[in-house]
Design a protein around this motif. Structure first.
Motif, mmCIF file in Angstrom:
data_model
loop_
_atom_site.group_PDB
_atom_site.id
_atom_site.type_symbol
_atom_site.label_atom_id
_atom_site.label_comp_id
_atom_site.label_asym_id
_atom_site.label_seq_id
_atom_site.Cartn_x
_atom_site.Cartn_y
_atom_site.Cartn_z
ATOM 1 N N ASP A 230 -5.038 4.975 5.680
ATOM 2 C CA ASP A 230 -5.732 4.982 4.386
ATOM 3 C C ASP A 230 -7.204 5.334 4.551
ATOM 4 N N LYS B 170 -4.369 0.909 8.772
ATOM 5 C CA LYS B 170 -4.577 0.704 7.343
ATOM 6 C C LYS B 170 -5.077 -0.707 7.067
ATOM 7 N N ARG B 171 -5.292 -0.952 5.805
ATOM 8 C CA ARG B 171 -5.673 -2.282 5.341
ATOM 9 C C ARG B 171 -4.547 -3.275 5.633
ATOM 10 N N ASP C 237 0.823 -1.213 0.000
ATOM 11 C CA ASP C 237 0.000 0.000 0.000
ATOM 12 C C ASP C 237 0.857 1.264 0.000
ATOM 13 N N HIS D 49 -1.644 -5.632 5.466
ATOM 14 C CA HIS D 49 -0.569 -6.009 4.548
ATOM 15 C C HIS D 49 0.750 -5.993 5.327
ATOM 16 N N PRO E 213 2.679 1.093 -4.305
ATOM 17 C CA PRO E 213 1.975 0.279 -5.304
ATOM 18 C C PRO E 213 2.730 0.155 -6.613
#
Length: 515
Positions: free
Chosen positions: A111, A64-65, A24, A67, A27
């Protein structure tokens, strides 16, 4: 940790990191990264954080997401002397707001828009929103000189899983999480150590302390490949693991459960696995048995670790196909093994008097370990309540066997007098293969409530009655599908939330004093 990837590159590491999707924070970097590229990204991100005003002693929160770049961001913050606090983007809004209030971070890298007043500065991944600075706008800022810190200064903050409410923010130092946990793990031990020709796969919740420790250990051991799964969907796992067949796998218990059909399929990507590792939560026998059977190695091994964010691994048990061959009434995976020689110590005490109990007697499990965390951010009184001199109250109930192994019964908050929910779950899953996951819930004044997770949310009534005929009295089962179960970022079931959804209340037999 701030120079981990520089050091690995200087030693000539040829490890290549393969991702299920790009990071993230980068990218454009694609899904295959060398150690040298990771070193460049760490330095670049350190420059971005410094440009936004983060410096020595500041707290940098990451939300955040899921990862693996959580750990890369942590290394960048450590590089400039800041304290990274890694917070799962999976948390509910109220829990996230509570954690950020305790932290009072100088910078939040995120994010998603956050509640007002969450941080002095916000660094946005992707398109920024009012009041936030885009990460892209700061790229190219020179990285400041590396800042070193003492072995006993705070190094990283990770939160607990939060199965019973808002998570706790756990503080670890270089001495507790790196010197005591990661350094020994990086040694090339026979059988369980990482080899240079290994392809190491990991499917975890990367905001948690286990992966920070794992990152330090595995990159230092320099395997040929590392495959990262940020999503645990079987279809994604099939694609990534088929492209990079693993020889060792570490995954969340919930990921292993979801991968059972994949392991039993014709396209099974686990053929070359010699070692499976599980942590975070107890595994039930069917999933372990299925994954071991999927390997075409002569003697694949399952290493089950038990511990907590506050302590790191405490005990280990090694499981083989032979150990799991017999489907007996007695559970096979509740026996969690012993601490490593010279490592943590265990003691079982009376939950009321805290007096040590003889072996074979159920009680509250305490541990003594050099890896014990140094505190809870904003809740130091809560930490002191669990620190009994050099011992740590795990909040788990268990039995020390005659040989010194630990038999886990339940979390104290989830206990049902005279029973072990975990044992019942083991037996029910073993007898009913169509049950993907069983969760036994206890509420005062009611029979234990079995919640059965199946593919279609149904269970055959006759098969159920036959499976539980010799078990203690249970309430009528409640059947659900996988998405209907509330879970933490590590895939653990939020038992109290599930109990409240089903019964309208969460009055349990346990006190919950040590959660």
């Amino acid at each position: 940790m701030g120079t981990l990837f520089d050091q690995c590159a200087d030693r000539g590491s040829h490890t290549v990191l393969h991702l299920d999707r790009p990071l993230d924070i980068a990218p454009e970097a694609g899904t295959a990264l060398t150690v040298s590229r990771l070193a460049e990204l760490t330095a670049e991100l350190a420059g971005c954080l410094a440009a936004l005003g983060a410096g020595p002693g500041d707290r940098v929160a990451v939300v955040k997401r899921n990862h693996w770049d959580y750990d890369l961001i942590a290394c960048a913050a450590i590089r400039i002397g800041a304290l990274p606090a890694l917070i799962s983007g999976h948390l509910p809004e109220d829990a996230l707001e509570s954690l950020l209030k305790r932290l009072e971070p100088a910078v939040v890298l995120t994010d998603r828009p956050l509640p007002a007043g969450s941080a002095r500065r916000v660094l946005a991944l992707g398109e920024p929103w009012p009041g936030a600075t885009a990460l892209e706008d700061l790229r190219g800022t020179p990285s400041p000189p590396v800042r070193r810190r003492g072995a006993d200064e705070p190094l990283v903050v990770n939160h607990t899983s939060g199965t019973t409410g808002a998570p706790k923010l756990v503080v670890h130092t270089t001495r507790t999480i790196i010197d005591t946990l990661a350094r020994p793990e990086s040694i090339r031990w026979p059988v369980v150590g990482t080899r240079r020709d290994d392809t190491v796969a990991n499917a975890s919740s990367y905001a948690h302390g286990r992966t920070f420790c794992w990152t330090a250990a595995v990159f230092s051991a320099a395997p040929r490949k590392i495959a990262i799964l940020s999503e645990h969907d079987p279809a994604i796992a099939a694609r990534v693991l088929s492209e990079h067949p693993p020889t060792t796998v570490e995954a969340l218990p919930s990921a292993y459960v979801r991968w059972q059909r994949l392991a039993a399929s014709r396209d099974n990507p686990f053929r070359a696995v010699r070692l499976y590792v599980s942590t975070y939560d107890a595994m039930h026998p069917p999933a372990v048995r299925t994954l071991l059977a999927a390997s075409q190695r002569d003697r694949p091994l399952w290493m089950q670790g038990w511990g907590q964010t506050e302590t790191g691994p405490i005990t280990f048990r090694f499981l083989t196909r032979r150990a799991l061959a017999a489907r007996s009434r007695h559970p096979t995976t509740r026996h969690l093994g012993r601490p490593l020689p010279g490592g943590p110590r265990l003691r079982v005490v009376d939950p009321v008097t805290f007096r040590p109990l003889p072996r074979g007697t159920p009680g509250l499990v305490l541990t003594r370990t050099a890896a014990r965390c140094t505190g809870y951010v904003g809740e130091q009184d809560r930490w002191r309540a669990k620190a009994i001199g050099p011992w740590w109250n795990t909040g788990d109930l268990g039995v020390l066997t005659r040989t010194g192994a630990l038999l886990l019964l339940d979390r104290e908050v989830d206990t049902i007098p005279g029973l072990s929910c975990l044992e019942l779950e083991d037996v029910i899953e073993d007898r009913l293969p169509e049950v993907v996951e069983c969760v036994v819930l206890g509420a005062t004044g009611r029979l234990p409530l079995p919640v059965l997770v199946t593919e279609d949310g149904r269970i055959d009534r006759d098969r159920w009655c036959l499976a539980v005929a010799d078990l203690p009295a249970l309430a009528e089962p409640h059947t659900v599908t996988w998405p209907e179960v509330p879970r933490t970022g590590t895939g653990k079931v939020r038992r109290l939330e599930l109990l409240t959804r089903l019964l309208g209340r969460a009055e349990t037999h346990g006190s919950g004093r040590w959660t």
